[in-house]
Design a protein around this motif. Structure first.
Motif, PDB file in Angstrom:
ATOM      1  N   ILE A 274       1.025  -1.203   0.068  1.00 59.03           N
ATOM      2  CA  ILE A 274       0.000  -0.031   0.037  1.00 59.03           C
ATOM      3  C   ILE A 274       0.978   1.170  -0.010  1.00 59.03           C
ATOM      4  O   ILE A 274       1.823   1.368   0.740  1.00 59.03           O
ATOM      5  CB  ILE A 274      -0.943  -0.001   1.298  1.00 59.03           C
ATOM      6  N   ASP A 275       0.726   2.307  -0.864  1.00 62.98           N
ATOM      7  CA  ASP A 275       1.390   3.523  -0.714  1.00 62.98           C
ATOM      8  C   ASP A 275       0.974   4.243   0.382  1.00 62.98           C
ATOM      9  O   ASP A 275      -0.021   3.950   1.082  1.00 62.98           O
ATOM     10  CB  ASP A 275       1.044   4.217  -2.123  1.00 62.98           C
ATOM     11  N   THR A 276       1.676   4.993   0.790  1.00 64.75           N
ATOM     12  CA  THR A 276       1.591   6.117   2.410  1.00 64.75           C
ATOM     13  C   THR A 276       2.035   7.308   1.908  1.00 64.75           C
ATOM     14  O   THR A 276       2.484   7.890   1.163  1.00 64.75           O
ATOM     15  CB  THR A 276       2.918   5.355   3.131  1.00 64.75           C
ATOM     16  N   ALA A 277       1.165   8.010   2.901  1.00 69.07           N
ATOM     17  CA  ALA A 277       1.234   9.734   2.629  1.00 69.07           C
ATOM     18  C   ALA A 277       1.568  10.045   4.419  1.00 69.07           C
ATOM     19  O   ALA A 277       0.619   9.731   5.330  1.00 69.07           O
ATOM     20  CB  ALA A 277      -0.033  10.136   2.585  1.00 69.07           C
ATOM     21  N   ALA A 278       2.681  10.422   4.415  1.00 67.83           N
ATOM     22  CA  ALA A 278       3.019  10.734   6.015  1.00 67.83           C
ATOM     23  C   ALA A 278       2.608  12.260   6.097  1.00 67.83           C
ATOM     24  O   ALA A 278       2.971  13.243   5.525  1.00 67.83           O
ATOM     25  CB  ALA A 278       4.507  10.612   6.054  1.00 67.83           C
ATOM     26  N   PHE A 279       2.007  12.291   7.369  1.00 69.27           N
ATOM     27  CA  PHE A 279       1.213  13.609   7.919  1.00 69.27           C
ATOM     28  C   PHE A 279       1.418  13.841   9.150  1.00 69.27           C
ATOM     29  O   PHE A 279       0.884  13.160  10.220  1.00 69.27           O
ATOM     30  CB  PHE A 279      -0.318  13.483   7.736  1.00 69.27           C
ATOM     31  N   GLY A 280       2.663  14.382   9.374  1.00 69.58           N
ATOM     32  CA  GLY A 280       3.096  14.866  10.960  1.00 69.58           C
ATOM     33  C   GLY A 280       3.686  13.751  11.634  1.00 69.58           C
ATOM     34  O   GLY A 280       3.900  12.338  11.019  1.00 69.58           O
ATOM     35  N   GLY A 281       4.021  13.800  12.954  1.00 67.07           N
ATOM     36  CA  GLY A 281       4.627  12.768  13.589  1.00 67.07           C
ATOM     37  C   GLY A 281       5.814  12.386  13.306  1.00 67.07           C
ATOM     38  O   GLY A 281       6.428  12.832  12.523  1.00 67.07           O
ATOM     39  N   SER A 282       6.086  10.889  13.772  1.00 64.43           N
ATOM     40  CA  SER A 282       7.501  10.229  13.382  1.00 64.43           C
ATOM     41  C   SER A 282       7.460   9.874  11.721  1.00 64.43           C
ATOM     42  O   SER A 282       8.651   9.909  11.354  1.00 64.43           O
ATOM     43  CB  SER A 282       7.613   9.177  14.043  1.00 64.43           C
TER      44      SER A 282
END
Length: 235
Positions: free
Chosen positions: A196-204
């Motif tokens: 699954i592709d991912t989108a990082a939004f804040g945090g670690s």
């Protein structure tokens, strides 16, 4: 639907839909109410609450699910010095959190905009009752096609079972899904291992190395998900 490569967007709750600072405020309000009722020192009670909850979750075996509700019960008992029936503390907890919990407003609007254009699911390490309650409170539950919780699956992210369950509900191939999360190991690595592709939004998640292939996108605004799916942000 839409013409993008994605047919499903999976949202984490904490840090993505739910503002984490408001969670801390809600818990502090609850502990304060309990401290006043039972004549406890507020700061000591709060320290006990945090310690007991921390122990409850950190001592679990791997990705096994541990109920937050059970953790709250134990923390209350540790603060007060005796077991309290749930009917004595749960209404106070629900009132305090309801009054303090705040959404990430941009995510709420993005979810509403994407409704009808793509399958939207939640994949969260949360008790089902608590997740459903806050999603209803924020007015987004009706715009989500499915909610997958750790209580339902019996495991926590990054366990593959969490993502497999969400994919089964969506009825799509992993390559057609995108996970939006704030935790690197749980959301980014867990989803990426499933294809699954991912989108990082804040945090670690947002602190990952820029060249790390585990993170497909780095976003600063949830409206960017609308752009990826090809849906207008307004209108």
């Amino acid at each position: 639907m839409n013409d993008s490569q994605y047919e499903a967007i999976f949202w984490d709750i904490g840090g993505v839909i739910l503002d984490l600072e408001s969670v801390r405020a809600g818990h502090r309000s609850f502990v304060g109410a309990l401290a006043e009722e039972h004549d406890l020192d507020m700061e000591k009670a709060l320290a006990t609450w945090r310690e007991e909850l921390g122990t409850h979750f950190t001592t679990r075996d791997g990705t096994e699910f541990r109920s937050a509700r059970v953790g709250y019960q134990r923390a209350v008992a540790a603060m007060v010095g005796r077991e309290l029936p749930e009917e004595e503390w749960l209404p106070v907890f629900e009132r305090a959190t309801h009054e303090n919990l705040e959404p990430v407003s941009e995510t709420v609007v993005a979810i509403r905009r994407l409704d009808g254009h793509v399958h939207q699911g939640v994949v969260s390490d949360i008790d089902t009752w608590e997740g459903e309650r806050l999603l209803e409170q924020f007015g987004v539950r009706e715009h989500l096609n499915a909610v997958t919780t750790s209580e339902e699956v019996g495991r926590t992210k990054p366990d593959p079972a969490m993502f497999e369950t969400a994919l089964d509900k969506a009825g799509i191939d992993p390559a057609r899904a995108l996970m939006v999360g704030d935790r690197y190991e749980n959301d980014m690595e867990g989803a990426a291992r499933m294809g699954i592709d991912t989108a990082a939004f804040g945090g670690s998640a947002s602190e990952a190395d820029p060249d790390d292939p585990t993170v497909t996108y780095r976003i600063e605004d949830p409206f960017e998900i609308c752009d990826l799916v090809g849906v207008e942000r307004d209108g």
